[in-house]
Scaffold this active site. Structure first.
Site, PDB file in Angstrom:
ATOM      1  NE  ARG A  45       1.352 -37.451  20.942  1.00 40.68           N
ATOM      2  CZ  ARG A  45       1.228 -37.165  22.245  1.00 40.68           C
ATOM      3  NH1 ARG A  45       0.280 -36.371  22.641  1.00 40.68           N
ATOM      4  NH2 ARG A  45       2.063 -37.662  23.133  1.00 40.68           N
ATOM      5  CB  THR A  46       2.045 -43.455  17.306  1.00 36.38           C
ATOM      6  OG1 THR A  46       2.854 -42.288  17.297  1.00 36.38           O
ATOM      7  CG2 THR A  46       2.299 -44.256  16.040  1.00 36.38           C
TER       8      THR A  46
ATOM      9  CE  LYS B  59       5.374 -66.690  28.070  1.00 39.04           C
ATOM     10  NZ  LYS B  59       4.280 -67.505  27.511  1.00 39.04           N
TER      11      LYS B  59
ATOM     12  NE  ARG C 199       6.196 -45.765  18.825  1.00 43.23           N
ATOM     13  CZ  ARG C 199       5.842 -44.524  19.127  1.00 43.23           C
ATOM     14  NH1 ARG C 199       5.702 -44.149  20.388  1.00 43.23           N
ATOM     15  NH2 ARG C 199       5.608 -43.644  18.177  1.00 43.23           N
TER      16      ARG C 199
ATOM     17  CG  HIS D 145       7.480 -42.060  14.156  1.00 37.73           C
ATOM     18  ND1 HIS D 145       6.405 -42.745  13.637  1.00 37.73           N
ATOM     19  CD2 HIS D 145       7.062 -41.567  15.354  1.00 37.73           C
ATOM     20  CE1 HIS D 145       5.396 -42.653  14.483  1.00 37.73           C
ATOM     21  NE2 HIS D 145       5.769 -41.946  15.534  1.00 37.73           N
TER      22      HIS D 145
HETATM   23  C1  NCD Z   1       7.525 -39.264  18.916  1.00 38.60           C
HETATM   24  C2  NCD Z   1       8.169 -40.631  18.858  1.00 38.60           C
HETATM   25  O1  NCD Z   1       7.665 -41.592  19.447  1.00 38.60           O
HETATM   26  O2  NCD Z   1       9.172 -40.727  18.168  1.00 38.60           O
HETATM   27  N1  NCD Z   1       6.228 -39.321  19.395  1.00 38.60           N
HETATM   28  C3  NCD Z   1       5.218 -39.532  18.493  1.00 38.60           C
HETATM   29  O3  NCD Z   1       5.106 -40.571  17.901  1.00 38.60           O
HETATM   30  N2  NCD Z   1       4.396 -38.498  18.244  1.00 38.60           N
HETATM   31  C4  NCD Z   1       8.356 -38.218  19.557  1.00 38.60           C
HETATM   32  C5  NCD Z   1       8.899 -38.418  20.927  1.00 38.60           C
HETATM   33  O4  NCD Z   1       8.635 -39.428  21.585  1.00 38.60           O
HETATM   34  O5  NCD Z   1       9.610 -37.510  21.374  1.00 38.60           O
END
Ligand code: NCD
Length: 299
Positions: A48-49, A78, A99, A127
């Site tokens: 999703r993100t 590396k 991320r 997040h």
């Molecule tokens: C979450 C995350 O990556 O922190 N997912 C997301 O971005 N919707 C929640 C999760 O991974 O449980």
């Protein structure tokens, strides 16, 4: 707003501005980010993100360069530091969505970046764009944020989305929070200190029986398997809180069920058809919030 690294950086005015912009982008036909490039640099899995950020950029007329498994396929494999990687990506893009598996990685990245860095999840840290879309979901589905009773359920120690949303809720009035988790997976002391300072009342509980009938929103989360040292340790907690129609029946009719997704087994599939289930809608709102953030950072 230069970077988006943590929820604490937002005040009520910024949040309101992002929400208004998100509303206005629902029927967007303009291409204000034409010619701009977003680099999505993902060192941990995501569906999703990453897709919602990339879709948001494309819908606003921008372009995307992406590495969805940067731990293996970028120069990190590396031995390159995150700082060096960010300095280089600065030459190729106008905004970085990051991320990473380390808490604080986006703050380190922002410190060396001349272009905006957006934290799309940093280990067990935060997040913040998820928190904004979560809050936007509450606003849209319940119609208000003040005077809300919300229960957070699951792995509150390792889950970054609850941490980030708790920081945002700390800015509103008369919020009541129930943190429901096994003893070993309790919410961090930093969050509790913050809530105390902001006069938000909270309770920590190990089961949800007494609060289901009281809450306006239940925010379910996944036990964060990747943060456990052994499979055995994870198995101790997996399946501890499974939301079925039995629990959903005890929740008030106008209340909503949220989840950042992905779900494993913590919400039974039968719950998806309940009018209280807001988790797929929540993922949809993510697109609008991310369009709003990109537009604010880049125009
Ligand atoms: C979450 C995350 O990556 O922190 N997912 C997301 O971005 N919707 C929640 C999760 O991974 O449980």
């Amino acid at each position: 707003m230069k970077h988006v690294t943590e929820s604490q950086q937002f005040d009520l005015k910024n949040i309101e501005k992002i929400f208004q912009l998100a509303d206005s982008l629902e029927k967007n036909k303009d291409l204000p980010l034409k010619g701009k490039i977003m680099a999505s640099l993902f060192y941990e899995p995501s569906t999703r993100t990453r897709f919602s950020f990339e879709s948001a950029m494309l819908r606003l007329g921008g372009n995307v360069i992406t590495t969805e498994n940067a731990r293996e396929f970028s120069s990190a494999a590396k031995g390159e530091t995150i700082e060096d990687t960010i300095r280089i990506v600065n030459k190729y893009a106008d905004v970085i969505v990051l991320r990473h598996f380390e808490k604080g990685a986006s703050i380190r990245a922002a410190a060396v970046s001349k272009i905006p860095v957006i934290n799309a999840g940093d280990g067990t840290g935060q997040h913040p764009t998820q928190a904004l879309l979560d809050l936007y979901t509450i606003q849209k589905e319940i119609g208000k944020i003040d005077n809300l009773k919300i229960a957070f359920v699951g792995d509150l120690k390792n889950g970054r989305t609850v941490r980030s949303l708790a920081y945002l809720l700390g800015k509103y009035n008369a919020i009541e929070i129930f943190f429901i988790s096994p003893k070993a997976l309790k919410i961090g002391a930093d969050i509790k200190d913050y809530l105390k300072r902001h006069k938000i009342s909270y309770q920590e509980l190990e089961n949800w029986n007494l609060i289901l009938g009281k809450i306006d929103a239940l925010y379910q989360t996944r036990i964060q398997k990747e943060r456990f040292k052994t499979e055995k340790e994870y198995q101790k907690y997996k399946g501890k809180y499974v939301l079925t129609m039995n629990e959903v029946g005890k929740i008030k009719n106008k209340s909503i069920i949220m989840h950042p997704l992905p779900r494993v087994d913590e919400i039974a599939v039968e719950v998806d058809s309940s009018p209280k289930a807001a988790y797929f809608k929540q993922a949809e709102y993510g697109l609008l919030i991310r369009m709003a953030i990109l537009k604010l950072l880049l125009t």
